[in-house]
Write a protein that holds these residues in place. Structure first.
Motif, PDB file in Angstrom:
ATOM      1  N   SER A   1      38.576  46.404  47.709  1.00  9.67           N
ATOM      2  CA  SER A   1      39.996  46.159  47.503  1.00  9.67           C
ATOM      3  C   SER A   1      40.487  46.844  46.235  1.00  9.67           C
ATOM      4  CB  SER A   1      40.290  44.663  47.440  1.00  9.67           C
ATOM      5  OG  SER A   1      39.789  44.129  46.259  1.00  9.67           O
ATOM      6  N   ALA A   2      41.759  47.093  46.221  1.00  9.44           N
ATOM      7  CA  ALA A   2      42.407  47.675  45.041  1.00  9.44           C
ATOM      8  C   ALA A   2      43.627  46.835  44.722  1.00  9.44           C
ATOM      9  CB  ALA A   2      42.817  49.112  45.311  1.00  9.44           C
ATOM     10  N   MET A   3      43.887  46.664  43.458  1.00  8.93           N
ATOM     11  CA  MET A   3      45.000  45.797  43.076  1.00  8.93           C
ATOM     12  C   MET A   3      45.751  46.395  41.889  1.00  8.93           C
ATOM     13  SD  MET A   3      44.881  41.760  42.042  1.00  8.93           S
ATOM     14  CE  MET A   3      44.146  41.856  40.436  1.00  8.93           C
ATOM     15  N   PRO A   4      46.965  46.817  42.115  1.00  5.98           N
ATOM     16  CA  PRO A   4      47.802  47.138  40.960  1.00  5.98           C
ATOM     17  C   PRO A   4      48.146  45.833  40.246  1.00  5.98           C
ATOM     18  CG  PRO A   4      49.040  47.370  42.993  1.00  5.98           C
ATOM     19  CD  PRO A   4      47.651  47.014  43.387  1.00  5.98           C
ATOM     20  N   LEU A   5      48.095  45.835  38.956  1.00 10.41           N
ATOM     21  CA  LEU A   5      48.293  44.567  38.253  1.00 10.41           C
ATOM     22  C   LEU A   5      49.275  44.721  37.097  1.00 10.41           C
ATOM     23  CD1 LEU A   5      46.575  44.594  35.316  1.00 10.41           C
ATOM     24  CD2 LEU A   5      44.685  44.569  36.898  1.00 10.41           C
ATOM     25  N   VAL A   6      49.788  43.594  36.737  1.00  7.61           N
ATOM     26  CA  VAL A   6      50.662  43.536  35.570  1.00  7.61           C
ATOM     27  C   VAL A   6      50.031  42.566  34.584  1.00  7.61           C
ATOM     28  CG1 VAL A   6      52.935  42.896  34.709  1.00  7.61           C
ATOM     29  CG2 VAL A   6      52.719  43.967  36.934  1.00  7.61           C
ATOM     30  N   ASN A   7      49.821  43.018  33.384  1.00  7.92           N
ATOM     31  CA  ASN A   7      49.267  42.138  32.358  1.00  7.92           C
ATOM     32  C   ASN A   7      50.367  41.278  31.757  1.00  7.92           C
ATOM     33  OD1 ASN A   7      46.441  42.667  32.108  1.00  7.92           O
ATOM     34  ND2 ASN A   7      46.962  44.690  31.317  1.00  7.92           N
ATOM     35  N   TYR A   8      50.076  40.049  31.550  1.00  5.33           N
ATOM     36  CA  TYR A   8      50.971  39.241  30.733  1.00  5.33           C
ATOM     37  C   TYR A   8      50.091  38.518  29.712  1.00  5.33           C
ATOM     38  CZ  TYR A   8      49.652  35.124  33.445  1.00  5.33           C
ATOM     39  OH  TYR A   8      48.941  34.119  34.028  1.00  5.33           O
ATOM     40  N   TYR A   9      50.562  38.485  28.494  1.00  6.42           N
ATOM     41  CA  TYR A   9      49.688  38.107  27.399  1.00  6.42           C
ATOM     42  C   TYR A   9      50.048  36.750  26.809  1.00  6.42           C
ATOM     43  CZ  TYR A   9      48.893  43.101  27.612  1.00  6.42           C
ATOM     44  OH  TYR A   9      48.602  44.350  28.055  1.00  6.42           O
TER      45      TYR A   9
ATOM     46  N   ARG B   1      52.040  47.783  30.453  1.00  8.26           N
ATOM     47  CA  ARG B   1      51.603  46.523  31.063  1.00  8.26           C
ATOM     48  C   ARG B   1      50.877  46.746  32.394  1.00  8.26           C
ATOM     49  NH1 ARG B   1      54.030  41.349  30.457  1.00  8.26           N
ATOM     50  NH2 ARG B   1      55.251  41.143  28.581  1.00  8.26           N
ATOM     51  N   ILE B   2      51.107  47.878  32.968  1.00  3.25           N
ATOM     52  CA  ILE B   2      50.562  48.129  34.311  1.00  3.25           C
ATOM     53  C   ILE B   2      49.101  48.549  34.217  1.00  3.25           C
ATOM     54  CG2 ILE B   2      50.855  49.451  36.451  1.00  3.25           C
ATOM     55  CD1 ILE B   2      53.188  47.644  35.799  1.00  3.25           C
ATOM     56  N   GLY B   3      48.289  48.010  35.116  1.00  2.00           N
ATOM     57  CA  GLY B   3      46.883  48.388  35.173  1.00  2.00           C
ATOM     58  C   GLY B   3      46.408  48.441  36.609  1.00  2.00           C
ATOM     59  N   VAL B   4      45.144  48.640  36.777  1.00  2.00           N
ATOM     60  CA  VAL B   4      44.587  48.678  38.122  1.00  2.00           C
ATOM     61  C   VAL B   4      43.271  47.905  38.134  1.00  2.00           C
ATOM     62  CG1 VAL B   4      43.320  50.851  37.811  1.00  2.00           C
ATOM     63  CG2 VAL B   4      44.047  50.171  40.083  1.00  2.00           C
ATOM     64  N   TYR B   5      43.007  47.304  39.282  1.00  2.00           N
ATOM     65  CA  TYR B   5      41.821  46.473  39.412  1.00  2.00           C
ATOM     66  C   TYR B   5      41.145  46.811  40.736  1.00  2.00           C
ATOM     67  CZ  TYR B   5      39.115  42.138  39.575  1.00  2.00           C
ATOM     68  OH  TYR B   5      38.095  41.203  39.642  1.00  2.00           O
ATOM     69  N   LEU B   6      39.911  47.231  40.676  1.00  2.00           N
ATOM     70  CA  LEU B   6      39.160  47.583  41.888  1.00  2.00           C
ATOM     71  C   LEU B   6      37.978  46.633  42.018  1.00  2.00           C
ATOM     72  CD1 LEU B   6      38.960  51.439  41.319  1.00  2.00           C
ATOM     73  CD2 LEU B   6      40.673  50.202  42.649  1.00  2.00           C
TER      74      LEU B   6
ATOM     75  N   ILE C   1      48.427  39.423  36.784  1.00  4.75           N
ATOM     76  CA  ILE C   1      48.974  39.084  38.095  1.00  4.75           C
ATOM     77  C   ILE C   1      48.918  40.353  38.916  1.00  4.75           C
ATOM     78  CG2 ILE C   1      51.022  38.426  39.389  1.00  4.75           C
ATOM     79  CD1 ILE C   1      51.845  36.682  37.100  1.00  4.75           C
ATOM     80  N   GLY C   2      48.419  40.257  40.124  1.00  2.00           N
ATOM     81  CA  GLY C   2      48.302  41.474  40.921  1.00  2.00           C
ATOM     82  C   GLY C   2      48.444  41.210  42.402  1.00  2.00           C
ATOM     83  N   PHE C   3      48.573  42.290  43.123  1.00  2.00           N
ATOM     84  CA  PHE C   3      48.729  42.225  44.572  1.00  2.00           C
ATOM     85  C   PHE C   3      47.541  42.958  45.173  1.00  2.00           C
ATOM     86  CE2 PHE C   3      50.877  43.019  48.637  1.00  2.00           C
ATOM     87  CZ  PHE C   3      51.398  41.761  48.844  1.00  2.00           C
ATOM     88  N   ASN C   4      46.540  42.172  45.545  1.00  2.00           N
ATOM     89  CA  ASN C   4      45.272  42.741  45.986  1.00  2.00           C
ATOM     90  C   ASN C   4      45.349  43.154  47.453  1.00  2.00           C
ATOM     91  OD1 ASN C   4      42.635  43.459  45.618  1.00  2.00           O
ATOM     92  ND2 ASN C   4      41.820  41.414  46.021  1.00  2.00           N
TER      93      ASN C   4
END
Lengths: 184, 465
Positions: free
Chosen positions: B269-277, B300-305, B454-457
């Motif tokens: 899976s891949a998930m574009p994410l937004v960091n909130y601190y 703030r934008i990142g990626v999660y694999l 927070i991300g949309f996987n």
């Protein structure tokens, strides 16, 4: 016998015995630094504890174990500066004229003045003066670095050092000391 | 730092020399206060992770346990079936109307058939063949140790089945051989060659039945129904009888290697994410650090694999475990109050005095590698879509920056929908929230930052088993 660098590496692995040995190796020196920067022994102990916790938490990031001596000293100084900043609003300038030394032997006072006596004089300096004096005279930072560390301008650092020295000279003069020679 | 202490004035030199190596006594109580605040030894952290792994393994074991429990039961039933059939076979051999015995030794059946033939043919030749058969029987039994012995015992003396597995072949072989020969003679006496068949035809049929297959031709009981059929005058279709027996044989041999098992899936899976601190000043720094703001630009934008395996624990519960990669950035600005005073003239008569403040920025771009374990609960399963909730933990470590090597942990919560898009492929989308359980800032920095995500996987599951 384990050398300093091996001790650092063991501390980086959070080896408890190594941490104890490391603490015993540096405790006297670092308490000396804390005593110089703090106004009182209690404050010095607070800074000392906070500094050692930071040292052990961050020793992993120390890339050159051979420079550990300078690194721990720097960490303690930064902790003392943070403490100084944090307690800024509670600080009050001390009336410098109230300083009384226990030693009354004026003619030979320079020879008999202990570090603790001199420390008592330094403690009586206003906080900003004391910080600048310690950073510049004892720990060897220049005014530009002091300005960045304390958040003051370079000129402020210079003027505070000048005033600190003037206050100390006055006090020493009262004790009969008018000339100073470096210890060889 | 100052370049040299040689060019400083004597007053400064005096203090420098006095205090440069100044040491002060330390109360032992201080170490007692410091020691509990020190970081745990590495092995303790490893133990924690091992515990987490053990829990995951335990969950996995619970998932697979039913399978392993089911296997022995099936095997037992298989064995039981075999024994019961053997017993049936034994009884059947007495009543001359039963199924054949699967485990019966070939030499025994051959011997039996030889005995039968011998009895019904030339008595002298039959005697020789009988002795030869008995000799073969002895040899076969002595070679075949447990199984042959136990099987023979089971056939002729069901009560003696408790002796299965004992190495008393010498004695039992003799007993079995003598009993089998007696039995053979007794049974052979009962055999009646149908009047419509000659002895040769009878022998040919017997041989034909022996060659019918492994199962039917290798046992004594395999012959007896055929002989019975042959003895009866009613027309019976032998092939039907044999086919039935063959079908039963196939049914009686369930292959344990093809038992239905719990599915295992591979997922990516891949998930574009937004960091909130969640940002707090570090310890006592709170008194002079303020106006903390996260820069709201693209940082703030990142990626999660992630990739891993999904094990089915039950109809609704699945365990996911795998590795993850995170790329995230952060940029935080804040103000630090200094002790310098700034005097501003408000008008000709008044002045405003305030502490000088410095603007600072904390920016970091990090890569993290981690591992995660999640439990997925499917709460709604429709024809097309299924809905699930997910909860799990993740541990990762930064691959760069000052915090490299430091372990960070996260609690992952998600809700997902999946849809089958192929024979073994499923597409899922899974809005996920990842809550940082520890801060990531170096202790020497001014801020403590918890980088929640927070991300949309979006990913794919492939059933591999």
């Amino acid at each position: 016998m384990i050398n300093e660098q091996d001790l650092v590496r063991a501390c980086q692995r959070n080896d408890r015995k190594a941490q104890t040995a490391f603490y015993n190796m540096y405790k006297g020196k670092l308490m000396g630094v804390c005593r110089r920067y703090a106004r009182s022994k209690e404050e010095a102990e607070d800074i000392y504890q906070e500094a050692f916790v930071k040292i052990f938490n961050n020793i992993k990031s120390l890339e050159k174990p051979e420079a550990v001596g300078a690194w721990v000293r720097k960490t303690v100084i930064h902790t003392a500066i943070n403490y100084y900043h944090a307690n800024l609003k509670f600080q009050q300038n001390t009336d410098y004229e109230t300083v009384v030394l226990s030693n009354d032997d004026y003619p030979n006072i320079l020879a008999t003045l202990s570090s603790e006596d001199l420390l008592a004089l330094i403690h009586q300096l206003p906080d900003g003066y004391r910080m600048v004096f310690n950073l510049y005279v004892v720990d060897g930072y220049n005014h530009n670095e002091i300005g960045q560390m304390l958040g003051i301008s370079e000129n402020t650092s210079k003027s505070q050092l000048s005033r600190a020295k003037e206050l100390l000279r006055k006090q020493l003069k009262k004790l009969g000391i008018v000339s100073y020679e470096r210890i060889q | 730092m100052n370049a040299s202490n040689n060019d400083i004035d004597p007053f400064e030199g005096f203090f420098h020399d006095k205090f440069n190596d100044f040491e002060s006594e330390v109360d032992d109580v201080l170490w007692a206060n410091i020691e509990p605040q020190l970081p745990l030894p590495s092995f303790s952290r490893l133990i924690l992770w091992h515990l987490a792994a053990a829990v995951a393994l335990l969950l996995l074991s619970f998932g697979l346990l039913p399978r392993f429990i089911a296997s022995p039961t099936t095997e037992l039933s298989h064995v039981t079936t075999g024994q019961s059939l053997q017993n049936e076979g034994t009884q059947g051999s007495k009543t001359l109307n039963t199924e054949s015995n699967q485990g019966f030794d070939k030499s025994v059946s051959n011997t039996q058939s030889i005995e039968i033939n011998a009895h019904n043919a030339n008595p002298e030749v039959a005697k020789e063949q009988k002795e030869e058969g008995l000799e073969k029987n002895k040899k076969a039994n002595s070679i075949a140790e447990y199984s042959t012995t136990s099987t023979n015992s089971n056939i002729y003396e069901p009560i003696a089945s408790s002796n299965i597995g004992k190495r008393n072949t010498t004695k039992s072989v003799d007993i079995v051989s003598s009993k089998s020969s007696k039995r053979a003679r007794k049974d052979a006496n009962k055999k009646v060659i149908p009047s419509s068949l000659s002895t040769e035809e009878y022998d040919r049929i017997v041989r034909a039945t022996q060659n019918t297959g492994d199962y039917l031709s290798t046992s004594e009981e395999a012959l007896e129904p055929n002989l019975e059929i042959l003895a009866s005058k009613e027309p019976v279709d032998l092939s039907v009888k044999f086919n039935k027996a063959r079908i039963k044989t196939l049914q009686r041999k369930p292959n344990r290697y093809f038992q239905p098992s719990k599915p295992v899936s591979l997922y990516f899976s891949a998930m574009p994410l937004v960091n909130y601190y969640t940002i707090t000043p570090n310890g006592s720094d709170s008194k002079y650090v303020h106006s903390i703001q996260v820069d709201d630009d693209n940082s703030r934008i990142g990626v999660y694999l992630q990739a891993g395996l999904k094990f089915t624990l039950s109809d609704k519960l699945q365990l996911k475990t795998g590795i993850s990669y995170t790329k995230s950035s952060q940029s935080i600005s804040f103000k630090v109050r200094t002790d310098s005073l700034v005097v501003r003239s408000v008008d000709n008569q008044t002045a405003d005095v305030a502490f000088e403040e410095q603007n600072k920025t904390y920016a970091l771009s990090s890569h993290y590698l981690g591992t995660r374990v999640d439990l997925e609960y499917t709460f709604l399963k429709g024809d097309a879509l299924s809905h699930h909730a997910l909860v799990g933990i993740e541990g990762n470590t930064s691959l760069n920056g000052t915090a490299a090597g430091k372990i960070n942990s996260f609690l992952n919560i998600g809700y997902g929908i999946s849809r089958q898009i192929g024979d073994n492929a499923y597409l899922f989308i899974e809005p996920t929230m990842s809550i940082a359980l520890n801060h990531q800032s170096d202790a020497s920095t001014l801020l403590l930052v918890r980088p929640n995500k927070i991300g949309f996987n979006i990913g794919l599951n492939f059933k591999i088993k």
